[in-house]
Enzyme design. Structure first.
Site, PDB file in Angstrom:
ATOM      1  N   TYR A  23      16.692   2.038 -24.720  1.00 31.01           N
ATOM      2  CA  TYR A  23      17.246   2.048 -23.371  1.00 31.01           C
ATOM      3  C   TYR A  23      17.286   3.494 -22.899  1.00 31.01           C
ATOM      4  O   TYR A  23      16.559   4.341 -23.428  1.00 31.01           O
ATOM      5  CB  TYR A  23      18.640   1.377 -23.481  1.00 31.01           C
ATOM      6  CG  TYR A  23      19.321   1.046 -22.190  1.00 31.01           C
ATOM      7  CD1 TYR A  23      18.686   0.291 -21.205  1.00 31.01           C
ATOM      8  CD2 TYR A  23      20.628   1.468 -21.943  1.00 31.01           C
ATOM      9  CE1 TYR A  23      19.327  -0.016 -20.022  1.00 31.01           C
ATOM     10  CE2 TYR A  23      21.283   1.156 -20.758  1.00 31.01           C
ATOM     11  CZ  TYR A  23      20.621   0.417 -19.798  1.00 31.01           C
ATOM     12  OH  TYR A  23      21.266   0.109 -18.635  1.00 31.01           O
ATOM     13  N   ARG A  30      12.027   2.178  -8.093  1.00 31.33           N
ATOM     14  CA  ARG A  30      13.080   3.185  -8.362  1.00 31.33           C
ATOM     15  C   ARG A  30      13.488   3.030  -9.823  1.00 31.33           C
ATOM     16  O   ARG A  30      14.482   2.418 -10.140  1.00 31.33           O
ATOM     17  CB  ARG A  30      14.250   2.935  -7.407  1.00 31.33           C
ATOM     18  CG  ARG A  30      15.222   4.055  -7.242  1.00 31.33           C
ATOM     19  CD  ARG A  30      16.153   4.263  -8.447  1.00 31.33           C
ATOM     20  NE  ARG A  30      17.317   3.403  -8.478  1.00 31.33           N
ATOM     21  CZ  ARG A  30      17.786   2.847  -9.603  1.00 31.33           C
ATOM     22  NH1 ARG A  30      17.181   3.012 -10.765  1.00 31.33           N
ATOM     23  NH2 ARG A  30      18.848   2.099  -9.564  1.00 31.33           N
ATOM     24  N   LYS A  36      16.204  -4.066 -20.755  1.00 34.27           N
ATOM     25  CA  LYS A  36      17.449  -4.725 -20.317  1.00 34.27           C
ATOM     26  C   LYS A  36      17.612  -6.060 -21.047  1.00 34.27           C
ATOM     27  O   LYS A  36      18.713  -6.422 -21.454  1.00 34.27           O
ATOM     28  CB  LYS A  36      17.420  -4.974 -18.807  1.00 34.27           C
ATOM     29  CG  LYS A  36      17.504  -3.712 -17.973  1.00 34.27           C
ATOM     30  CD  LYS A  36      18.945  -3.305 -17.677  1.00 34.27           C
ATOM     31  CE  LYS A  36      18.976  -1.994 -16.904  1.00 34.27           C
ATOM     32  NZ  LYS A  36      20.340  -1.494 -16.658  1.00 34.27           N
ATOM     33  N   GLU A  55      16.409  -5.452 -10.773  1.00 33.70           N
ATOM     34  CA  GLU A  55      16.611  -4.178 -11.453  1.00 33.70           C
ATOM     35  C   GLU A  55      15.655  -3.120 -10.906  1.00 33.70           C
ATOM     36  O   GLU A  55      14.437  -3.345 -10.821  1.00 33.70           O
ATOM     37  CB  GLU A  55      16.358  -4.379 -12.962  1.00 33.70           C
ATOM     38  CG  GLU A  55      16.844  -3.268 -13.838  1.00 33.70           C
ATOM     39  CD  GLU A  55      18.366  -3.155 -13.940  1.00 33.70           C
ATOM     40  OE1 GLU A  55      19.024  -4.153 -14.268  1.00 33.70           O
ATOM     41  OE2 GLU A  55      18.871  -2.052 -13.696  1.00 33.70           O
ATOM     42  N   ASP A  93      21.807  -5.543 -10.647  1.00 33.10           N
ATOM     43  CA  ASP A  93      22.491  -4.745 -11.657  1.00 33.10           C
ATOM     44  C   ASP A  93      22.848  -3.363 -11.140  1.00 33.10           C
ATOM     45  O   ASP A  93      23.913  -2.826 -11.444  1.00 33.10           O
ATOM     46  CB  ASP A  93      21.559  -4.644 -12.869  1.00 33.10           C
ATOM     47  CG  ASP A  93      22.234  -4.037 -14.071  1.00 33.10           C
ATOM     48  OD1 ASP A  93      23.445  -4.246 -14.227  1.00 33.10           O
ATOM     49  OD2 ASP A  93      21.547  -3.357 -14.844  1.00 33.10           O
ATOM     50  N   ASP A  94      21.950  -2.761 -10.351  1.00 35.27           N
ATOM     51  CA  ASP A  94      22.189  -1.388  -9.887  1.00 35.27           C
ATOM     52  C   ASP A  94      23.314  -1.334  -8.863  1.00 35.27           C
ATOM     53  O   ASP A  94      24.078  -0.378  -8.822  1.00 35.27           O
ATOM     54  CB  ASP A  94      20.895  -0.808  -9.305  1.00 35.27           C
ATOM     55  CG  ASP A  94      19.805  -0.808 -10.358  1.00 35.27           C
ATOM     56  OD1 ASP A  94      19.993  -0.169 -11.396  1.00 35.27           O
ATOM     57  OD2 ASP A  94      18.786  -1.501 -10.159  1.00 35.27           O
ATOM     58  N   ASN A 101      20.556   8.560 -14.303  1.00 35.33           N
ATOM     59  CA  ASN A 101      19.724   8.426 -15.508  1.00 35.33           C
ATOM     60  C   ASN A 101      18.297   8.855 -15.209  1.00 35.33           C
ATOM     61  O   ASN A 101      17.876   8.787 -14.061  1.00 35.33           O
ATOM     62  CB  ASN A 101      19.702   6.960 -15.963  1.00 35.33           C
ATOM     63  CG  ASN A 101      21.066   6.481 -16.384  1.00 35.33           C
ATOM     64  OD1 ASN A 101      21.789   7.160 -17.085  1.00 35.33           O
ATOM     65  ND2 ASN A 101      21.432   5.292 -15.928  1.00 35.33           N
ATOM     66  N   ASN A 148      27.717   3.073 -18.171  1.00 36.83           N
ATOM     67  CA  ASN A 148      26.414   2.448 -17.925  1.00 36.83           C
ATOM     68  C   ASN A 148      26.597   0.948 -17.758  1.00 36.83           C
ATOM     69  O   ASN A 148      27.396   0.332 -18.472  1.00 36.83           O
ATOM     70  CB  ASN A 148      25.471   2.737 -19.107  1.00 36.83           C
ATOM     71  CG  ASN A 148      24.039   2.422 -18.744  1.00 36.83           C
ATOM     72  OD1 ASN A 148      23.698   1.260 -18.531  1.00 36.83           O
ATOM     73  ND2 ASN A 148      23.211   3.434 -18.644  1.00 36.83           N
TER      74      ASN A 148
END
Ligand SMILES: NC(=O)C1=CN([C@@H]2O[C@H](COP(=O)(O)OP(=O)(O)OC[C@H]3O[C@@H](n4cnc5c(N)ncnc54)[C@H](OP(=O)(O)O)[C@@H]3O)[C@@H](O)[C@H]2O)C=CC1
Ligand SMILES: CC(=O)C(=O)O
Ligand SMILES: [Mg+2]
Length: 618
Positions: A166, A219, A237, A309, A332-333, A474, A518
């Site tokens: 990850y 992105r 993920k 994602e 998720d973001d 990140n 995270n």
């Protein structure tokens, strides 16, 4: 050998011709109906293979390039096929009995090893690699070779291996995905598949999928547009869905939608694996996504969870808005990040004091993560103090690439920024904004490294006894500041967490352990909660339930060490608690469809979890 396979196939009642002229397509687990056959006993030309020798039984060698033949496989793996099947392969851990029963004699060296020894050896080997990308590749090879061993390693060594599969290493892997590409993982849906997406989904070997993580690669972390090479993200993920949340690997499907890339470097890269064209936009993009969303529901049903994602924000907000009432979707973001940060803030109140409503928040970055977090904080405060959202938003300020978001900019702002335009004179610099707004909490979601400068962090320290600083971007290269900078510039007073992990820091004779803020803390347990309760739609209250559950897992010992998140070592227990709280809220809201509701949801969550221990084969 052929006689033995034929006998086995007969015993199974799954009989398939090996003859090239029969154009059958047989996949693992296919039923006879699925392969278009209604006769359980097909014509078997026993002579074709009996005796083995050098006979070219398949016609494979004799066939010229333009003469087609049929690639086929049987439903039960044995012998060589078993060793090449990552779901069932145990490598040297096959017992003597299994080696006899499954035609493995001679295909393995004589020694039998336990899974524990295999794990020890693999960890030893991984630690020999000094380059993180080599560790990543070794882990991906293991996943392709022996799935259970892969997950055993990941579960038992989560703190050590999370940064490998990850962030940060997955970021580098995506950048170099074309060069390091060995075997495809997941499903690629490109513009070439327009009109055929349902057929493409049917090519995936697993029929009962419950969670999809999908990206269009625009992105990827804070690394920008990596096009088709973003596949590393859904793959990573989903491996966390299994390792951290206990969702069975066969239920997980990583997907990359390839609509091109605007990354000039990749377009010129001879090893690039995606469509060599600029990104489709507008109607062409919307139509492909719409076909995808419909096909997924048609193929997997109402309760398939689709996690968006690393889409760029101009698509991410719109996709979530468009599909949140028709599909079980989760970004998720926007949402997962919001939930994890809110959990950290709730936990931090024990250290910094007051209630959320007493604090002032300043963000650097007003995109998916920034505005998503801001909205969930405002919602939580609004519920707690029973004030309207418009009011509670006023304690939250955001800075984007043009400066502080203020009312005079409102007209030109993207829709997701507008609620954050407050009355204030324009401010360009973050350090000036810190001095003007006087935040107690500073959150970095800009995707740009080194933006929390010494000036900025010192200003936070001058305003607060215990400044709360979250550098969420990140991978590590994009972190707004490092852990060392945060502790040094605040003279050891900061409460600090970052999106990618940092090692403990020694300052003035004290050791400070930074936390990792995270979304990996949230989405595996959150997804498990949705799946185990048969929840049909995501609701903001479910995100709040996940935050509460995560915050409740921080122990006094963690607080004493300066942490606002529990360590990842306990993540399965944490995920079970998150899943239970999310499911409980879903039942309360009438969104859960698995009835009756299990009495003890934590125990139920634990009982649903996949464990990677080898199974014994009869
Ligand atoms: N820790 C975690 O769990 C998570 C971390 N992230 C990380 O957060 C980062 C941002 O992700 P996301 O919100 O989706 O990205 P977006 O592209 O949606 O948002 C980025 C925001 O940062 C702003 N920005 C860019 N450069 C600067 C700058 N120099 N100064 C001030 N603001 C700037 C942009 O401004 P403008 O709008 O003007 O262009 C935009 O508002 C990424 O690095 C990602 O990896 C994301 C999700 C989860
Ligand atoms: C963690 C995550 O989802 C991101 O950085 O995009
Ligand atoms: Mg992400």
């Amino acid at each position: 050998m052929f006689g033995r396979e034929t006998a086995m196939r007969k015993a199974l009642g799954v009989l398939v011709s090996r003859r090239g002229e029969r154009k059958l397509r047989v996949q693992m687990g296919s039923t006879l109906e699925q392969i278009g056959c209604d006769d359980p006993v097909l014509d078997i030309d026993d002579k074709a293979g009996v005796g083995g020798g050098v006979e070219d039984a398949y016609g494979e060698d004799r066939a010229t390039e333009d003469q087609p033949f049929t690639p086929w496989t049987v439903s039960v793996a044995s012998g060589y096929t078993l060793l090449r099947d990552p779901h069932h392969n145990k490598g040297l851990a096959f017992t003597e009995k299994e080696r006899d029963a499954h035609y493995l004699r001679g295909l393995l060296p004589p020694i039998c090893l336990s899974q524990e020894v295999q794990e020890k050896r693999m960890m030893h080997n991984l630690r020999q690699y000094k380059v993180p990308l080599q560790r990543y590749m070794a882990m991906m090879d293991l996943q392709e070779r022996n799935e259970r061993l892969f997950y055993k390693l990941l579960i038992d060594n989560v703190e050590e291996l999370l940064p490998v599969v990850y962030t940060p290493t997955v970021g580098e892997a995506c950048q170099k995905y074309g060069s390091i590409f060995r075997r495809p993982q997941g499903l690629y849906i490109s513009l070439k598949e327009k009109g055929k997406i349902l057929e493409v989904l049917k090519n995936w070997p697993e029929k009962s999928v419950q969670v999809i993580v999908v990206t269009d690669g625009e992105r990827i972390l804070g690394l920008g547009d990596l096009g088709c090479q973003g596949m590393g993200i859904p793959v990573g993920k989903l491996s966390l869905y299994t390792a951290l949340g206990g969702v069975r690997p066969s239920l997980c499907l990583p997907i990359t939608i390839d609509v091109g890339t605007n990354n000039e470097q990749l377009l010129k890269d001879e090893f690039y694996i995606g469509l060599r064209q600029r990104r489709a936009r507008g109607q062409e993009y919307a139509e492909l996504l719409d076909e995808f969303m419909s096909a997924v529901k048609q193929n997997y049903g109402e309760k398939i969870l689709i996690q968006f994602e690393d889409f760029a924000n101009h698509n991410a907000f719109e996709l979530l808005e468009r599909y949140r009432t028709t599909h079980l979707v989760f970004n998720d973001d926007i949402q997962g990040t919001a939930s994890v940060v809110l959990a950290g803030l709730i936990a931090a109140l024990k250290v910094v004091g007051g209630t959320l409503a007493d604090h002032t928040f300043l963000f650097l970055g007003a995109g998916e993560a920034g505005t998503g977090i801001a909205e969930l904080i405002a919602l939580e405060i609004s519920k707690k103090i029973k004030a309207p959202l418009e009011e509670t938003r006023k304690k939250i300020w955001l800075v984007d690439s043009k400066g502080l978001i203020v009312n005079s900019r409102k007209e030109s702002l993207q829709h997701f920024k507008k609620p954050w335009a407050h009355d204030h004179e324009p401010v360009k610099e973050l350090a000036v904004a810190v001095k003007a707004i006087k935040p107690t909490v500073l959150i970095g979601t800009s995707g740009v490294g080194k933006t929390f400068t010494k000036d900025v962090v010192e200003a936070m320290a001058s305003l607060n006894e215990k400044p709360l600083i979250l550098a969420l971007s990140n991978p590590t290269s994009q972190a707004e500041c490092t852990a060392e900078e945060a502790y040094t510039w605040t003279k050891g007073r900061a409460i600090f967490a970052s999106g990618s992990p940092f090692d403990p820091v020694e300052y003035n004779g004290n050791v400070f352990t930074p936390g990792q803020a995270n979304n990996a803390y949230i989405f595996p347990g959150f997804g498990l909660g949705l799946i185990m309760s048969g929840t049909i739609r995501v609701h903001d209250d479910l995100l709040l339930a996940a935050s509460e559950a995560l915050a409740a897992q921080v122990t006094e010992e963690n607080y004493a060490a300066g942490l606002i998140y529990p360590p990842f070592t306990n993540i399965r227990k944490i995920s079970a608690n998150i899943a239970a709280n999310v499911a409980s809220k879903a039942y309360e809201l009438g969104l859960a469809s698995h009835l009756p509701r299990p009495r003890d949801l934590v125990k139920y969550a634990e009982s649903c979890m996949y464990t990677p221990i080898y199974r014994s084969y009869r």
